[in-house]
Design a protein around this motif. Structure first.
Motif: not given
Length: 187
Positions: A145-152, A154-168
């Motif tokens: 139930g807590e907002e987190i950041l997720a970092v992804g 396109c194969g190497h390194g990071a160029d995408y950051v989102i904030s979200l509340i994940p479910g199972h």
């Protein structure tokens, strides 16, 4: 922020933007897709220099992705990260896993693979961010139930950051993407 191109060179700026967002919004957990752990190092260094204290979760590729019985993260790197308080998760990918094995053998498409490909319409990093967040939630690495950041990326390194509340994974439609902090332009 929209990067002109995708790729590793965006990692330091993605880390800075994530750090600023975490400070501004009180985010306490950052989940990073990093098969070797080196992207996590860059994020940890950026947050430490800015004095922003968060819990880092590093999600690697699963064993067997590189080859039978092999993992891309070395035991030494895993130990180094865990010694620094990072939770390292190596698990079956939430949006492919066993389903990919079925498709590889018998063909067709499965619901999770269809979902993964739909998320990729917003960029590879969106799919990765949602997927690693589900994996972190399923492993108890982030609070429910807590907002987190997720970092992804396109194969190497990071160029995408989102904030979200994940479910199972078993309730994945509870996942709510709140903000896209940065991403590469999709061409």
């Amino acid at each position: 922020m929209v990067f002109a191109n995708k790729g590793w060179e965006n990692t330091p700026e993605a880390a800075r933007l994530a750090c600023d967002y975490a400070r501004e919004h009180g985010i306490k957990h950052v989940v990073i897709a990093s098969k070797t752990g080196y992207t996590t190092d860059i994020f940890m260094d950026t947050f430490a220099k800015a004095g922003v204290d968060v819990h880092f979760v590093n999600v690697t590729h699963c064993y067997g992705d590189l080859g039978p019985g092999q993992c891309e993260m070395t035991p030494e790197k895993r130990r180094e990260l865990t010694d620094k308080g990072v939770t390292v998760i190596t698990a079956t990918h939430a949006l492919s896993g066993a389903e990919r094995g079925i498709v590889n053998k018998y063909g067709g498409v499965t619901p999770a693979i269809l979902m993964a490909d739909t998320l990729k319409m917003l960029g590879q990093g969106m799919k990765v961010g949602v997927e690693i967040s589900l994996m972190a939630m399923d492993n108890g690495a982030v609070p429910y139930g807590e907002e987190i950041l997720a970092v992804g990326g396109c194969g190497h390194g990071a160029d995408y950051v989102i904030s979200l509340i994940p479910g199972h994974s078993n309730n994945l439609f509870e996942t709510k993407v709140i903000d896209i902090i940065c991403k590469p332009r999709i061409s």
